[in-house]
Design an enzyme around this catalytic site. Structure first.
Site, mmCIF file in Angstrom:
data_model
loop_
_atom_site.group_PDB
_atom_site.id
_atom_site.type_symbol
_atom_site.label_atom_id
_atom_site.label_comp_id
_atom_site.label_asym_id
_atom_site.label_seq_id
_atom_site.Cartn_x
_atom_site.Cartn_y
_atom_site.Cartn_z
ATOM 1 C CG HIS A 268 38.316 40.915 42.040
ATOM 2 N ND1 HIS A 268 37.548 40.547 43.118
ATOM 3 C CD2 HIS A 268 39.062 39.814 41.730
ATOM 4 C CE1 HIS A 268 37.812 39.291 43.449
ATOM 5 N NE2 HIS A 268 38.725 38.825 42.614
ATOM 6 C CD GLU A 269 41.069 39.673 38.384
ATOM 7 O OE1 GLU A 269 42.014 39.144 38.998
ATOM 8 O OE2 GLU A 269 39.928 39.154 38.345
ATOM 9 C CG HIS A 272 43.653 38.777 42.953
ATOM 10 N ND1 HIS A 272 43.682 37.958 44.055
ATOM 11 C CD2 HIS A 272 42.423 38.597 42.411
ATOM 12 C CE1 HIS A 272 42.508 37.322 44.163
ATOM 13 N NE2 HIS A 272 41.730 37.704 43.187
ATOM 14 C CD GLU A 298 38.738 36.160 45.583
ATOM 15 O OE1 GLU A 298 39.802 35.897 44.970
ATOM 16 O OE2 GLU A 298 37.733 36.592 45.009
HETATM 17 ZN ZN ZN Z 1 39.732 36.981 42.895
#
Ligand code: ZN
Length: 511
Positions: A268-269, A272, A298
């Site tokens: 997830h990171e 980003h 996101e």
């Molecule tokens: Zn996030």
């Protein structure tokens, strides 16, 4: 869109002034990263003071006459559609937001934030909303004033929403959420009625932390994260922060009895971070050198976490690495693991929710904060309204306030208008993933070979490389061929529910 080849003196002055603002932002990001990862416990108060000074300096930069003069001169020179016009538009937006809110109100909000966070923590500990009621009412009143100051005659809620999702408004989001709830709530019910339970023991066992982090590192590097321009460290809550384009840092946490939170947290990171590392180098320290919106940001984290990280192809590539890292634990193959990555289970806590129920958690928050802002709900009645909506959408309700209305930090710090960006990100992730699959073809086979370059290249070209000059809605529409809607997301969830729970299609109305 290209930068001016021979910038005028006004343009040069604008970039000079803006780079000072960017450097303060970089210093602030680094101080915050340090605060979350390695700051000695006794240094927290002083760090708060340092950060307050940096925030004040940033504000001074934004409201300075010099910057406003430079912007006015550039506005006259900028040709429509040029990069300079985008720079002026983005910078002006920031300046206007800074100028419109009186200094007194800003100070009151900062004080209400500290008081709100302390009261929220105490109330959460005591599981008693009444301890948080008055600070929350105060914060709501102040944010409403702030929103009204920014909006002029417009809706104060929209003014706050606009900070996170430029160009978005509650009138546009309300039908979107209603549609989503009308489709997701019956889908969740159909899954429960299927009587199928997924054996998740396959993902549980004993997974030493170092191994989990090593595996996460390998996955991050494979999908394209540049470790020469970033780092990965431990923190209580995982996050990604950009100091600048060549220094994009991520953090992780792990639990040793289940490998999923650490691995998917890192992916997830990484999503980003890939966005930040992919912003155009040429726009370094200029107004457009930033993400288009939080929803778009996101969408990138969720695309890599869910549409890549939970795919069969990805696991065909990762399983041998997994076996090497955890020889005693790994006996599964990609197909056996897959159902445990796509469970649907109503729960009370948003951050633990699965992909299907997650947006119902967000819908509750969006509806309630909107009702609060529009004076249709009193802060006192929030716990009751919360329970009612959870019962209606998820079929369960909290037994105490800590697992209900007190679970999120957002309202305590005054972040109204933030929650909808999570859902916008989920919708955009699914729509982008579907478009990339259509455009590129054979993505699963590429993932199985450990080849994530085609997907990253596609995102770099259509999204990361476009930076902030384009509004978020326009970026998604241009990348996918149509405006953002719920169709691809719902189709993705239904496919998964059919495969895992044998839920017969169509379960609920069509999008
Ligand atoms: Zn996030």
């Amino acid at each position: 869109m290209r930068a001016s080849e021979s910038p005028t003196p006004a343009e040069r002055r604008l970039y000079e002034l803006w780079s000072e603002y960017c450097d303060l932002e970089a210093a602030e990001a680094l101080l915050e990263w340090d605060q979350e990862t390695c700051l000695p416990s006794r240094a927290h108060d002083t760090r708060g003071e340092v950060l307050a000074t940096v925030a004040a300096l940033k504000h001074r930069c934004l409201i300075s006459c010099e910057l406003r003069d430079a912007l006015a001169a550039c506005a006259v020179q900028a040709e429509a559609g040029s990069v300079l016009a985008a720079q002026v538009r983005v910078a002006r937006r920031e300046v206007e937001r800074a100028v419109k809110v009186p200094e007194r109100l800003k100070r009151e909000i900062a004080a209400a934030r500290s008081a709100g966070l302390a009261a929220w923590q105490a109330a959460r500990q005591a599981r008693d909303f009444s301890l948080f009621e008055r600070p929350l009412a105060r914060m709501l009143a102040l944010r409403r004033d702030e929103g009204a100051a920014i909006a002029g005659g417009g809706d104060p809620y929209d003014a706050l929403l606009d900070r996170y999702e430029p160009g978005s408004c509650s009138a546009g989001l309300e039908p979107l959420f209603r549609r989503l709830v009308d489709i997701l709530a019956p889908l969740v019910e159909a899954v429960a009625a299927s009587g199928v339970t997924v054996d998740e023991s396959i993902a549980r066992g004993h997974f030493p932390g170092e191994g989990q982090v090593e595996l996460g590192r390998r996955a991050a590097a494979a999908v394209g994260y540049d470790f020469e321009a970033g780092r990965l460290d431990a923190s209580a809550h995982p996050f990604c922060v950009r100091v600048h384009r060549r220094d994009v840092r991520m953090t992780y946490r792990f639990q040793e009895d289940d490998f999923r939170p650490c691995l998917f947290g890192i992916l997830h990171e990484t999503g980003h971070a890939l966005y930040e590392q992919g912003l155009p180098e040429a726009w370094h320290r200029t107004p457009v050198d930033d993400a288009a919106s939080l929803g778009i940001h996101e969408s990138q984290s969720l695309l890599w976490e869910n549409h890549v990280g939970r795919s069969r192809g990805f696991w065909r590539w990762l399983v041998p690495h997994f076996r090497e890292t955890f020889p005693a634990a790994a006996t599964f193959d990609a197909d056996e693991l897959w159902p445990a990555l796509h469970t649907v289970q109503p729960s009370l806590i948003r951050v633990d929710a699965d992909e299907t129920t997650y947006n119902l958690h967000v819908a509750v928050r969006f509806e309630l904060e909107l009702a609060l802002f529009h004076g249709e709900l009193d802060v006192r009645d929030l716990p009751r309204a919360w329970s009612e909506r959870y019962q209606r959408y998820l079929g369960i309700g909290p037994t105490h306030d800590a697992e209900g209305v007190l679970q999120d930090i957002h309202w305590a710090q005054g972040s109204f208008g933030y929650f909808p960006t999570y859902t916008l990100g989920m919708l955009a992730a699914a729509q982008l993933a579907a478009a990339a699959r259509r455009d590129l073809g054979g993505l699963d086979a590429a993932f199985a070979d450990g080849d994530f370059g085609p997907l990253l290249g596609w995102l770099r070209e259509r999204l990361h490389g476009q930076g902030r000059p384009h509004p978020a809605g326009e970026l998604t529409a241009r990348a996918t061929g149509r405006p953002l809607d719920v169709a691809d997301f719902v189709a993705y969830l239904r496919r998964n529910a059919e495969a895992v729970y044998a839920v017969a299609p169509p379960c609920g109305p069509t999008p």
